[in-house]
Design an enzyme around this catalytic site. Structure first.
Site, PDB file in Angstrom:
ATOM      1  N   ASP A  22       0.604  -1.138   0.023  1.00  6.96           N
ATOM      2  CA  ASP A  22       0.016  -0.020  -0.150  1.00  6.96           C
ATOM      3  C   ASP A  22       0.636   1.335  -0.042  1.00  6.96           C
ATOM      4  O   ASP A  22       1.980   1.293   0.459  1.00  6.96           O
ATOM      5  CB  ASP A  22      -0.906  -0.157   1.397  1.00  6.96           C
ATOM      6  CG  ASP A  22      -2.144   1.027   1.120  1.00  6.96           C
ATOM      7  OD1 ASP A  22      -2.350   1.455  -0.060  1.00  6.96           O
ATOM      8  OD2 ASP A  22      -2.799   0.941   2.136  1.00  6.96           O
ATOM      9  N   HIS A  26       3.064   2.948  -8.974  1.00  5.31           N
ATOM     10  CA  HIS A  26       2.664   1.599  -9.228  1.00  5.31           C
ATOM     11  C   HIS A  26       3.926   1.116  -9.644  1.00  5.31           C
ATOM     12  O   HIS A  26       4.577   0.037  -9.489  1.00  5.31           O
ATOM     13  CB  HIS A  26       1.660   1.427 -10.034  1.00  5.31           C
ATOM     14  CG  HIS A  26       0.202   1.706  -9.282  1.00  5.31           C
ATOM     15  ND1 HIS A  26       0.042   1.108  -8.058  1.00  5.31           N
ATOM     16  CD2 HIS A  26      -0.706   2.153  -9.810  1.00  5.31           C
ATOM     17  CE1 HIS A  26      -1.246   1.639  -7.612  1.00  5.31           C
ATOM     18  NE2 HIS A  26      -1.833   2.318  -8.666  1.00  5.31           N
ATOM     19  N   THR A  48     -10.519  -7.595  -5.995  1.00  7.93           N
ATOM     20  CA  THR A  48     -11.785  -7.676  -6.786  1.00  7.93           C
ATOM     21  C   THR A  48     -12.441  -6.352  -6.839  1.00  7.93           C
ATOM     22  O   THR A  48     -13.323  -5.908  -7.753  1.00  7.93           O
ATOM     23  CB  THR A  48     -12.798  -8.718  -6.304  1.00  7.93           C
ATOM     24  OG1 THR A  48     -12.773  -8.603  -4.821  1.00  7.93           O
ATOM     25  CG2 THR A  48     -12.422 -10.045  -6.555  1.00  7.93           C
ATOM     26  N   LEU A  55      11.507 -20.136  -3.765  1.00 10.31           N
ATOM     27  CA  LEU A  55      10.256 -19.157  -3.139  1.00 10.31           C
ATOM     28  C   LEU A  55       9.229 -19.548  -3.967  1.00 10.31           C
ATOM     29  O   LEU A  55       9.406 -19.502  -5.359  1.00 10.31           O
ATOM     30  CB  LEU A  55      10.968 -17.827  -3.309  1.00 10.31           C
ATOM     31  CG  LEU A  55       9.959 -16.575  -2.914  1.00 10.31           C
ATOM     32  CD1 LEU A  55       9.796 -16.616  -1.391  1.00 10.31           C
ATOM     33  CD2 LEU A  55      10.234 -15.401  -3.436  1.00 10.31           C
TER      34      LEU A  55
HETATM   35  C1  FPP Z   1      -1.731  -0.088  -3.557  1.00 11.20           C
HETATM   36  O1  FPP Z   1      -1.362   1.078  -3.369  1.00 11.20           O
HETATM   37  C2  FPP Z   1      -1.309  -0.669  -4.665  1.00 11.20           C
HETATM   38  C3  FPP Z   1      -1.902  -1.488  -5.591  1.00 11.20           C
HETATM   39  C4  FPP Z   1      -3.533  -1.478  -5.476  1.00 11.20           C
HETATM   40  C5  FPP Z   1      -1.264  -2.041  -6.811  1.00 11.20           C
HETATM   41  C6  FPP Z   1       0.110  -2.829  -6.377  1.00 11.20           C
HETATM   42  C7  FPP Z   1       0.738  -3.223  -7.441  1.00 11.20           C
HETATM   43  C8  FPP Z   1       2.191  -3.216  -7.723  1.00 11.20           C
HETATM   44  C9  FPP Z   1       2.950  -2.840  -6.681  1.00 11.20           C
HETATM   45  C10 FPP Z   1       2.499  -3.480  -9.099  1.00 11.20           C
HETATM   46  C11 FPP Z   1       3.403  -4.562  -9.342  1.00 11.20           C
HETATM   47  C12 FPP Z   1       2.652  -5.903  -8.920  1.00 11.20           C
HETATM   48  C13 FPP Z   1       2.791  -6.842  -9.423  1.00 11.20           C
HETATM   49  C14 FPP Z   1       2.433  -8.328  -8.650  1.00 11.20           C
HETATM   50  C15 FPP Z   1       3.358  -7.154 -10.998  1.00 11.20           C
HETATM   51  P1  FPP Z   1      -2.596   2.291  -3.578  1.00 11.20           P
HETATM   52  O2  FPP Z   1      -2.978   2.585  -5.024  1.00 11.20           O
HETATM   53  O3  FPP Z   1      -4.005   2.063  -2.903  1.00 11.20           O
HETATM   54  O4  FPP Z   1      -1.849   3.703  -2.798  1.00 11.20           O
HETATM   55  P2  FPP Z   1      -2.755   4.700  -2.030  1.00 11.20           P
HETATM   56  O5  FPP Z   1      -3.164   4.199  -0.772  1.00 11.20           O
HETATM   57  O6  FPP Z   1      -1.476   5.773  -1.542  1.00 11.20           O
HETATM   58  O7  FPP Z   1      -3.635   5.485  -2.888  1.00 11.20           O
END
Ligand code: FPP
Length: 242
Positions: free
Chosen positions: A25, A42, A71, A136
């Site tokens: 997060d 991201h 989801t 892993l």
């Molecule tokens: C949450 O942060 C993060 C996500 C919903 C996406 C996580 C994805 C990655 C780290 C990309 C790589 C992953 C893989 C498996 C290829 P947020 O957007 O909710 O952050 P915020 O709370 O600050 O808005």
């Protein structure tokens, strides 16, 4: 007094969590702080994941599960959803050979329906290519939600004609997307938020939880080691008395 940085050599092997699950997060906030679009966060989060996978292999963690897309995440703005999809395409193709070389086995957790066909094909190919690796096990929760997972489990148990007395706690585990994977010992949610957000609800009944303040794109080997060192100090009783 300055705090001493943990050293992996000081942590006994039996105090290293076998299975770490992570809610990655804080990508959006990290990008916003820099005046950049959320996708920039991201993309940086992808780098953190790469570092954490490598560190897990080095530290002897056997299972790593990451929450990549829930989801509920389909409800995000369209440009963010399609940007994340693009990132997942890259991860399951470009990153794959490097992961394979490191001995990482990839598993997908989540509902297949709803994932675009081309991405699903890449996921299946990555799972198949890496199926004999054992350094892993990396489970990627993508289009995943615990309630959705339980719904699928119940549907399949009914479809398989299980009798009520055959439905045990163990049987339920066997019908979850995580079948065959041990329950997480440690769940980490970065960015200081303290919620479960529909992640591994059944599986993490006795997991230890940590909520570091670090935003996910700033999380790496050092932060993982701090989390493991903190976990190593915990006294796990599983509802019993020592
Ligand atoms: C949450 O942060 C993060 C996500 C919903 C996406 C996580 C994805 C990655 C780290 C990309 C790589 C992953 C893989 C498996 C290829 P947020 O957007 O909710 O952050 P915020 O709370 O600050 O808005």
């Amino acid at each position: 007094m300055a705090s001493v940085k943990p050293d992996i050599r000081d942590i006994p092997a039996d105090r290293i969590p076998r299975h770490i699950a992570v809610i990655m997060d804080g990508n959006g906030r990290w990008a916003k702080k820099r005046g950049m679009p959320r996708l920039f966060g991201h993309r940086a989060g992808m780098e953190s994941l790469r570092a954490v996978i490598k560190a897990c292999v080095e530290f002897g963690v056997k299972y790593l599960t990451v929450y990549a897309f829930s989801t509920e995440n389909w409800g995000r703005p369209q440009d963010e959803v399609s940007g994340l999809e693009k990132l997942f395409h890259e991860a399951f193709t470009n990153e794959l050979l490097e992961l394979h070389k490191q001995g990482v086995r990839i598993i997908h957790l989540g509902q297949r329906e709803g994932i675009p066909q081309d991405l699903l094909k890449e996921i299946d190919e990555a799972v198949d290519l890496s199926k004999n690796n054992d350094r892993l096990v990396l489970s990627v929760a993508l289009n995943y939600g615990s309630r959705n997972e339980l719904m699928h489990a119940v549907r399949r148990m009914i479809a398989d004609g299980l009798k009520p007395e055959e439905i045990t706690e163990q049987k339920i585990s066997e019908y979850l997307f995580t079948a065959g994977i041990p329950d997480p010992d440690l769940v980490i949610r970065s960015s200081g938020e303290q919620r479960l957000s529909n992640f591994l609800l059944y599986q993490s009944a006795y997991a230890e939880w940590e909520f570091p303040e670090t935003l996910w794109p700033d999380f790496g080997k050092e932060q993982l080691l701090e989390a493991i060192a903190e976990y190593a100090k915990r006294d796990r009783r599983f509802g019993k008395v020592k």
